[in-house]
Design a protein around this motif. Structure first.
Motif, PDB file in Angstrom:
ATOM      1  N   GLU A   1       0.890  -1.953  -1.561  1.00  0.00           N
ATOM      2  CA  GLU A   1      -0.378  -2.384  -0.865  1.00  0.00           C
ATOM      3  C   GLU A   1      -0.611  -1.985   0.344  1.00  0.00           C
ATOM      4  O   GLU A   1      -1.602  -1.479   0.821  1.00  0.00           O
ATOM      5  CB  GLU A   1      -0.455  -3.889  -1.115  1.00  0.00           C
ATOM      6  CG  GLU A   1      -0.707  -4.539  -2.657  1.00  0.00           C
ATOM      7  CD  GLU A   1      -1.843  -3.648  -3.168  1.00  0.00           C
ATOM      8  OE1 GLU A   1      -3.085  -3.506  -2.557  1.00  0.00           O
ATOM      9  OE2 GLU A   1      -1.802  -3.007  -4.332  1.00  0.00           O
ATOM     10  N   ARG A   2       0.471  -2.354   1.335  1.00  0.00           N
ATOM     11  CA  ARG A   2       0.581  -1.902   2.693  1.00  0.00           C
ATOM     12  C   ARG A   2       0.330  -0.394   3.026  1.00  0.00           C
ATOM     13  O   ARG A   2      -0.435   0.056   3.742  1.00  0.00           O
ATOM     14  CB  ARG A   2       1.610  -2.501   3.671  1.00  0.00           C
ATOM     15  CG  ARG A   2       1.275  -3.261   4.735  1.00  0.00           C
ATOM     16  CD  ARG A   2       2.381  -4.110   5.522  1.00  0.00           C
ATOM     17  NE  ARG A   2       3.621  -4.757   4.638  1.00  0.00           N
ATOM     18  CZ  ARG A   2       4.783  -4.372   4.609  1.00  0.00           C
ATOM     19  NH1 ARG A   2       5.157  -3.502   5.370  1.00  0.00           N
ATOM     20  NH2 ARG A   2       5.447  -5.153   3.885  1.00  0.00           N
TER      21      ARG A   2
ATOM     22  N   LYS B   1      -0.734   1.743   0.935  1.00  0.00           N
ATOM     23  CA  LYS B   1      -2.167   2.345   0.434  1.00  0.00           C
ATOM     24  C   LYS B   1      -2.966   1.981   1.463  1.00  0.00           C
ATOM     25  O   LYS B   1      -3.857   2.828   1.775  1.00  0.00           O
ATOM     26  CB  LYS B   1      -2.460   1.471  -0.929  1.00  0.00           C
ATOM     27  CG  LYS B   1      -1.883   1.874  -2.147  1.00  0.00           C
ATOM     28  CD  LYS B   1      -2.157   0.984  -3.364  1.00  0.00           C
ATOM     29  CE  LYS B   1      -3.133   0.366  -3.518  1.00  0.00           C
ATOM     30  NZ  LYS B   1      -3.145  -0.490  -4.728  1.00  0.00           N
ATOM     31  N   ARG B   2      -3.033   1.138   2.202  1.00  0.00           N
ATOM     32  CA  ARG B   2      -4.042   0.621   3.292  1.00  0.00           C
ATOM     33  C   ARG B   2      -3.946   1.523   4.397  1.00  0.00           C
ATOM     34  O   ARG B   2      -4.870   2.155   4.730  1.00  0.00           O
ATOM     35  CB  ARG B   2      -3.865  -0.692   3.612  1.00  0.00           C
ATOM     36  CG  ARG B   2      -4.431  -1.848   2.964  1.00  0.00           C
ATOM     37  CD  ARG B   2      -4.502  -3.070   3.579  1.00  0.00           C
ATOM     38  NE  ARG B   2      -3.189  -3.896   3.868  1.00  0.00           N
ATOM     39  CZ  ARG B   2      -2.637  -4.564   3.201  1.00  0.00           C
ATOM     40  NH1 ARG B   2      -3.115  -4.821   1.694  1.00  0.00           N
ATOM     41  NH2 ARG B   2      -1.751  -5.053   3.456  1.00  0.00           N
ATOM     42  N   GLN B   3      -2.501   1.942   4.627  1.00  0.00           N
ATOM     43  CA  GLN B   3      -2.120   2.808   5.790  1.00  0.00           C
ATOM     44  C   GLN B   3      -2.646   4.309   5.343  1.00  0.00           C
ATOM     45  O   GLN B   3      -3.254   4.991   6.102  1.00  0.00           O
ATOM     46  CB  GLN B   3      -0.664   2.875   5.886  1.00  0.00           C
ATOM     47  CG  GLN B   3      -0.159   3.710   6.999  1.00  0.00           C
ATOM     48  CD  GLN B   3       1.459   3.814   6.877  1.00  0.00           C
ATOM     49  OE1 GLN B   3       2.114   3.041   6.056  1.00  0.00           O
ATOM     50  NE2 GLN B   3       1.990   4.487   7.800  1.00  0.00           N
TER      51      GLN B   3
ATOM     52  N   TYR C   1      -4.868   5.209   2.912  1.00  0.00           N
ATOM     53  CA  TYR C   1      -6.597   5.306   2.798  1.00  0.00           C
ATOM     54  C   TYR C   1      -7.082   5.349   4.374  1.00  0.00           C
ATOM     55  O   TYR C   1      -8.137   6.037   4.347  1.00  0.00           O
ATOM     56  CB  TYR C   1      -6.932   4.183   1.746  1.00  0.00           C
ATOM     57  CG  TYR C   1      -6.942   4.683   0.450  1.00  0.00           C
ATOM     58  CD1 TYR C   1      -7.545   5.565  -0.059  1.00  0.00           C
ATOM     59  CD2 TYR C   1      -6.101   3.590  -0.118  1.00  0.00           C
ATOM     60  CE1 TYR C   1      -7.627   5.854  -1.484  1.00  0.00           C
ATOM     61  CE2 TYR C   1      -5.857   4.088  -1.540  1.00  0.00           C
ATOM     62  CZ  TYR C   1      -6.479   5.012  -2.321  1.00  0.00           C
ATOM     63  OH  TYR C   1      -6.242   5.318  -3.482  1.00  0.00           O
ATOM     64  N   ALA C   2      -6.444   4.359   4.991  1.00  0.00           N
ATOM     65  CA  ALA C   2      -7.270   4.511   6.384  1.00  0.00           C
ATOM     66  C   ALA C   2      -7.180   6.074   7.223  1.00  0.00           C
ATOM     67  O   ALA C   2      -8.079   6.505   7.667  1.00  0.00           O
ATOM     68  CB  ALA C   2      -6.482   3.584   7.365  1.00  0.00           C
TER      69      ALA C   2
ATOM     70  N   GLU D   1       6.387   2.648   5.420  1.00  0.00           N
ATOM     71  CA  GLU D   1       5.637   2.919   6.784  1.00  0.00           C
ATOM     72  C   GLU D   1       5.780   3.905   7.243  1.00  0.00           C
ATOM     73  O   GLU D   1       4.980   5.004   7.704  1.00  0.00           O
ATOM     74  CB  GLU D   1       5.593   1.530   7.594  1.00  0.00           C
ATOM     75  CG  GLU D   1       4.273   1.343   8.635  1.00  0.00           C
ATOM     76  CD  GLU D   1       4.381   2.354   9.829  1.00  0.00           C
ATOM     77  OE1 GLU D   1       3.479   2.373  10.462  1.00  0.00           O
ATOM     78  OE2 GLU D   1       5.656   2.114  10.332  1.00  0.00           O
TER      79      GLU D   1
END
Ligand SMILES: Cc1ncc(COP(=O)(O)O)c(C=O)c1O
Length: 375
Positions: A283-284, A286-288, A290-291, A349
């Motif tokens: 989840e983390r 994906k956010r990284q 997509y941003a 990350e």
């Protein structure tokens, strides 16, 4: 090809392309002299393997005896969360094996198999091997076009594959659409829902077993390769009606699931900590990613899995090769039926950051180029 072999070969094999798994870490080391490339190409678990599974593997002291081939405890464990019984679960040497077992069980030469385009390449490969006819239905906006797939079903159709989430796009179908599709399919067509990435879906994602409960001519494929980080031990499983499971059990190889694999998976299924950490990392990540894609102005499909299909303004194969040179391994969409896109596994990350930095540098270089040429 040497002439005698040409005569021996099954006709379905003459134009047969082998499965291409993508570039390995060793290959990058050898070719580019990069000691620690970042591998985001096979949708593996970036956290490694479930520690409980590894402990179970280390505890194995003896491998001399044949195992109990029915793996009753493991099948019971897989069936339990759904309130099903062992008779609803069949195990495979990876879910890949189960795809081939489905073809061996049901597809005669000339039979039709409906699938998306692009979707997981093994469906087409196994159809070719069986002499079946693949009816490939283009995705609509990156998602299975279930209406068009339904329209493609004929009296010769044996299997229909819905890969949910779909590889290589990462997209999923809407729950209501999947149920409507399942209800509309002729009752003697087997619906195969490949859910290798099911665990990564959000709460709106469909559990294929819910479809199976309503429509017994359904098989749901799952794997321990992704969420439990156990790709190397080769373990997949399927849920189906007792009749279908019995058929698949008769067709598969005896002892197709190794004892150590079964022991590791049984332990992994109770590794709630690793499961939760894997979801959280995804989840983390994906956010990284997509941003970064938004900042870079590149399109990416919404993913329900642990990988993302992202557009590249540069030819996908060229982008893939340039990323390799920078020590980042992804998949070019060219070989996956998704030209103009890369498929990137969501990593840790630092892995995601390494990919973004290399991709960004590549895009900047490419954007400078036409201006330099014009000077
Ligand atoms: C859609 C899909 N199904 C199945 C598999 C393979 O699973 P297994 O490792 O269990 O054979 C993959 C692996 O990449 C996949 O993407």
């Amino acid at each position: 090809m040497q002439p005698p072999l040409d005569r021996l070969l099954r006709s379905s094999l003459r134009a047969f392309a082998p499965y291409k798994p993508g570039t390995s870490v060793d290959e990058v080391r050898r070719r580019y002299g990069i000691e620690h490339p970042v591998k985001l190409s096979q949708n593996e678990n970036p956290l490694g393997s479930s520690p409980k599974a590894m402990a179970a593997l280390h505890a194995i002291a003896d491998l001399s005896a044949y195992i109990e081939d029915d793996h009753a405890a493991l099948r019971e464990r897989l069936a339990r969360p759904y309130g099903l019984g062992v008779e609803h679960v069949v195990l495979g040497h990876g879910s890949n094996e189960l795809v081939q077992v489905l073809f061996n069980a049901f597809v005669d030469p000339g039979d039709e198999v409906v699938m998306g385009k692009p979707t997981f390449s093994l469906f087409r490969k196994d159809a070719d091997l069986a002499g079946g006819r693949s009816i490939e239905v283009p995705l609509r906006d990156g998602v299975h076009d279930l209406d068009a797939m339904l329209a493609a079903v004929t009296a010769r159709t044996k299997l229909v594959f819905v890969c949910d989430p779909n590889n290589p796009t990462g997209t999923r179908v809407e729950r209501a659409a999947l149920f409507a599709f399942a209800r509309a399919l002729p009752p003697d067509v087997l619906l195969v829902i490949d859910q290798a990435y099911r665990e990564f879906m959000d709460a709106d994602g469909t559990d294929g077993v819910d479809v199976l409960r309503e429509r017994p001519m359904t098989v749901v494929l799952r794997t321990a390769s992704k969420i439990y980080g156990l790709a190397a031990i080769r373990f997949g499983y399927a849920y189906g009606s007792p009749e279908i499971v019995d058929t698949l059990n008769r067709v598969r190889l005896p002892f197709n699931v190794a004892g150590p694999a079964a022991a590791a998976v049984l332990a992994a299924l109770d590794d709630r900590e690793f499961f939760a950490r894997s979801i959280e990392t995804n989840e983390r990540g994906k956010r990284q990613l997509y941003a970064a894609f938004e900042r870079l102005g590149v399109h990416a499909y919404p993913t329900a899995a642990n990988f993302i299909a992202v557009a590249t303004p540069i030819d996908a194969q060229a982008a893939y090769l340039a990323l390799l040179e920078r020590g980042v391994i992804v998949r070019s969409g060219d070989g996956l039926g998704m030209p103009g896109y890369l498929r990137v596994t969501v990593g840790t990350e630092p892995e995601n950051a390494a990919f973004v930095a290399a991709f960004e540098a590549l895009l900047a270089e490419w954007r400078r180029r036409p201006m330099e040429a014009a000077r």
